[in-house]
Design a protein around this motif. Sequence first.
Motif, PDB file in Angstrom:
ATOM      1  N   GLY A  71       0.811  -1.210   0.000  1.00 26.20           N
ATOM      2  CA  GLY A  71       0.000   0.000   0.000  1.00 26.20           C
ATOM      3  C   GLY A  71       0.843   1.259   0.000  1.00 26.20           C
ATOM      4  N   PRO A  72       0.197   2.405  -0.024  1.00 25.88           N
ATOM      5  CA  PRO A  72       0.927   3.678  -0.006  1.00 25.88           C
ATOM      6  C   PRO A  72       1.611   3.928   1.339  1.00 25.88           C
ATOM      7  N   ALA A  73       2.565   4.816   1.324  1.00 19.72           N
ATOM      8  CA  ALA A  73       3.285   5.172   2.550  1.00 19.72           C
ATOM      9  C   ALA A  73       2.305   5.730   3.576  1.00 19.72           C
ATOM     10  N   LYS A  74       2.597   5.445   4.841  1.00 21.16           N
ATOM     11  CA  LYS A  74       1.713   5.850   5.925  1.00 21.16           C
ATOM     12  C   LYS A  74       2.278   7.077   6.642  1.00 21.16           C
ATOM     13  N   VAL A  75       1.421   8.030   6.902  1.00 19.30           N
ATOM     14  CA  VAL A  75       1.804   9.235   7.643  1.00 19.30           C
ATOM     15  C   VAL A  75       1.046   9.238   8.965  1.00 19.30           C
ATOM     16  N   ASP A  76       1.799   9.193  10.070  1.00 16.25           N
ATOM     17  CA  ASP A  76       1.185   9.217  11.400  1.00 16.25           C
ATOM     18  C   ASP A  76       0.808  10.649  11.768  1.00 16.25           C
ATOM     19  N   THR A  77      -0.291  10.787  12.484  1.00 11.10           N
ATOM     20  CA  THR A  77      -0.755  12.107  12.912  1.00 11.10           C
ATOM     21  C   THR A  77      -0.705  12.222  14.434  1.00 11.10           C
ATOM     22  N   LYS A  78      -0.769  13.456  14.901  1.00  9.54           N
ATOM     23  CA  LYS A  78      -0.738  13.760  16.340  1.00  9.54           C
ATOM     24  C   LYS A  78       0.459  13.104  17.025  1.00  9.54           C
ATOM     25  N   ALA A 229       4.973   4.177  -8.080  1.00  8.05           N
ATOM     26  CA  ALA A 229       4.013   5.281  -7.974  1.00  8.05           C
ATOM     27  C   ALA A 229       2.966   5.000  -6.905  1.00  8.05           C
ATOM     28  N   ALA A 230       2.561   3.730  -6.785  1.00  6.44           N
ATOM     29  CA  ALA A 230       1.543   3.379  -5.790  1.00  6.44           C
ATOM     30  C   ALA A 230       2.036   3.644  -4.374  1.00  6.44           C
ATOM     31  N   LYS A 231       3.336   3.470  -4.164  1.00  5.71           N
ATOM     32  CA  LYS A 231       3.884   3.719  -2.825  1.00  5.71           C
ATOM     33  C   LYS A 231       3.788   5.204  -2.469  1.00  5.71           C
ATOM     34  N   TRP A 232       3.870   6.048  -3.486  1.00  4.97           N
ATOM     35  CA  TRP A 232       3.707   7.489  -3.251  1.00  4.97           C
ATOM     36  C   TRP A 232       2.231   7.879  -3.171  1.00  4.97           C
ATOM     37  N   GLY A 233       1.360   6.901  -3.354  1.00  2.67           N
ATOM     38  CA  GLY A 233      -0.072   7.193  -3.337  1.00  2.67           C
ATOM     39  C   GLY A 233      -0.566   7.783  -4.636  1.00  2.67           C
ATOM     40  N   LEU A 234       0.165   7.525  -5.730  1.00  2.78           N
ATOM     41  CA  LEU A 234      -0.195   8.088  -7.029  1.00  2.78           C
ATOM     42  C   LEU A 234      -0.909   7.046  -7.883  1.00  2.78           C
ATOM     43  N   GLU A 236      -0.622   6.096 -10.878  1.00  6.57           N
ATOM     44  CA  GLU A 236       0.215   6.078 -12.074  1.00  6.57           C
ATOM     45  C   GLU A 236       0.897   4.719 -12.175  1.00  6.57           C
ATOM     46  N   GLU A 237       1.538   4.501 -13.310  1.00  8.95           N
ATOM     47  CA  GLU A 237       2.294   3.276 -13.522  1.00  8.95           C
ATOM     48  C   GLU A 237       3.788   3.553 -13.394  1.00  8.95           C
ATOM     49  N   GLY A 238       4.538   2.508 -13.050  1.00  6.50           N
ATOM     50  CA  GLY A 238       5.989   2.611 -13.021  1.00  6.50           C
ATOM     51  C   GLY A 238       6.510   3.281 -11.763  1.00  6.50           C
ATOM     52  N   ASP A 239       7.794   3.578 -11.813  1.00  9.40           N
ATOM     53  CA  ASP A 239       8.469   4.207 -10.677  1.00  9.40           C
ATOM     54  C   ASP A 239       8.449   5.726 -10.805  1.00  9.40           C
ATOM     55  N   VAL A 240       8.461   6.365  -9.654  1.00  6.56           N
ATOM     56  CA  VAL A 240       8.479   7.833  -9.605  1.00  6.56           C
ATOM     57  C   VAL A 240       9.580   8.266  -8.639  1.00  6.56           C
ATOM     58  N   THR A 241      10.390   9.212  -9.076  1.00  4.18           N
ATOM     59  CA  THR A 241      11.468   9.745  -8.229  1.00  4.18           C
ATOM     60  C   THR A 241      11.029  11.071  -7.619  1.00  4.18           C
ATOM     61  N   MET A 242      11.175  11.148  -6.314  1.00 11.50           N
ATOM     62  CA  MET A 242      10.838  12.390  -5.614  1.00 11.50           C
ATOM     63  C   MET A 242      12.007  12.838  -4.744  1.00 11.50           C
ATOM     64  N   SER A 243      12.122  14.142  -4.605  1.00  9.10           N
ATOM     65  CA  SER A 243      13.142  14.731  -3.732  1.00  9.10           C
ATOM     66  C   SER A 243      12.517  15.125  -2.402  1.00  9.10           C
ATOM     67  N   ARG A 244      13.367  15.197  -1.408  1.00 10.01           N
ATOM     68  CA  ARG A 244      12.913  15.629  -0.080  1.00 10.01           C
ATOM     69  C   ARG A 244      13.134  17.134   0.037  1.00 10.01           C
ATOM     70  N   PHE A 245      12.055  17.845   0.286  1.00  9.22           N
ATOM     71  CA  PHE A 245      12.115  19.295   0.407  1.00  9.22           C
ATOM     72  C   PHE A 245      11.960  19.695   1.874  1.00  9.22           C
ATOM     73  N   TYR A 246      12.419  20.903   2.140  1.00  7.13           N
ATOM     74  CA  TYR A 246      12.356  21.424   3.515  1.00  7.13           C
ATOM     75  C   TYR A 246      12.019  22.905   3.476  1.00  7.13           C
ATOM     76  N   GLU A 280       3.765  16.453  -2.043  1.00  9.61           N
ATOM     77  CA  GLU A 280       2.974  15.261  -2.374  1.00  9.61           C
ATOM     78  C   GLU A 280       2.880  14.276  -1.212  1.00  9.61           C
ATOM     79  N   VAL A 281       3.969  14.059  -0.499  1.00 10.90           N
ATOM     80  CA  VAL A 281       3.946  13.150   0.649  1.00 10.90           C
ATOM     81  C   VAL A 281       4.662  13.828   1.817  1.00 10.90           C
ATOM     82  N   THR A 282       3.968  13.952   2.935  1.00 10.94           N
ATOM     83  CA  THR A 282       4.568  14.590   4.113  1.00 10.94           C
ATOM     84  C   THR A 282       5.624  13.678   4.728  1.00 10.94           C
ATOM     85  N   ALA A 283       6.798  14.249   5.004  1.00 12.98           N
ATOM     86  CA  ALA A 283       7.832  13.522   5.749  1.00 12.98           C
ATOM     87  C   ALA A 283       7.778  13.909   7.227  1.00 12.98           C
ATOM     88  N   LEU A 284       7.640  15.200   7.487  1.00 10.77           N
ATOM     89  CA  LEU A 284       7.479  15.697   8.860  1.00 10.77           C
ATOM     90  C   LEU A 284       6.888  17.102   8.787  1.00 10.77           C
TER      91      LEU A 284
END
Length: 377
Positions: A71-78, A229-234, A236-246, A280-284
């Motif tokens: 499944g897609p990556a999980k983001v914990d809250t609180k 792409a599914a891991k990013w919650g997208l 789409e097909e295939g792999d997707v490369t994302m950078s970590r922003f701050y 697209e995906v929260t890290a923190l």
Amino acid sequence: MALSAGTRRTLACLLVGIGALLIVAAILIPTFTVSKVAKTPLDLEITTVGKNPADVTSEVLDAKSLTSGTGPAKVDTKVPLISQRFLTVEDPSDKNKMTIQNGQTLRRIDKQGDTGLLSAIVDRVTIDRKSGMPVDTDPNGSIAANVDAKGNSIADPVQHTGLEYRFPIGTEKKTYPYFDSNTRKSYDMEFVEETEINNTKVYHFHQQVPATDLSKVVNSPTNKLTLPAAKWGLDEEGDVTMSRFYANTREVWVEPQTGTIIDGSEALNFFYARSADKPEVTALKSTLKFDENTIDSQIKVAKDNIDKLSLYSRILPIIFGIVGAIALIAGIVLGLLGERGGRTGRAVPAGRHTPRTATGDEYSDAPTQQIDFREQR
């Protein structure tokens, strides 16, 4: 026992000399001594603790969910977070410069041990003890954010370009460059207002750090990921490369006489994306603020340094000035009295006498003889 005229004159000269010396000292101490005392102390050792308020959004990416499951990556809250900084002074340090080392960790306290550790860095910078700005040597610092295969930290030379852990002695109501250790760049720290924290005057400053691609700052595996792409919650097909922003919104409250940071908060936003303007995906994502114990401790540090500055800039000059003026006046008065006493008690030289004017009283007791005029006839 009365003092002789000579002793009075000697004592008067001594008092005048001491008084003049103290008055000169009262004038010179603020001019020369304060400039040497008004520096960040070399025995600096500070621990600060920041926590996220319970009523503020606090989201953290579950790192394990990126590499496990389908499944897609999980983001914990609180998520309850705690940030700890431990500042010490290291070599090289001397009368003009000092090297500050900051060991900082960010943890989620709902997990134990290493599973709760989100980040850890060791930042070193050599600064001017009065202005707080980094020295001109290149490099003037380093940042260790990664470890090698044996778990030892790897320190990268980093040229620091702005204030970071302290403000100048005599902070002004203006904009300062302020260094951000994540982007390794300085951004404007703008003056907002003068206010008070626990009856202590402080200056409030604000800084906005724009969204920055960390893969272009530090070569770390987590700063650029290629996943399905599914891991990013997208959808789409295939792999997707994302950078970590701050990105960060930083607020600090500074005691202006000493440059001590009394309170601070950071609205952190780490996210994965293909573009800085589209997270697209929260890290923190959370806001960390100094806790009350840290604020009280920082106020104490500031007041201790204020007392030291006041001793040399105001208290000693006032005491020396008053005592010096009293001694000077006493010496002058004693000198005048001694001179007058010398003239009054001056001896008459031998062989000379002072003529006296006769009065009726001086002859009142003189012997008299009655003359009988009858016998003279």
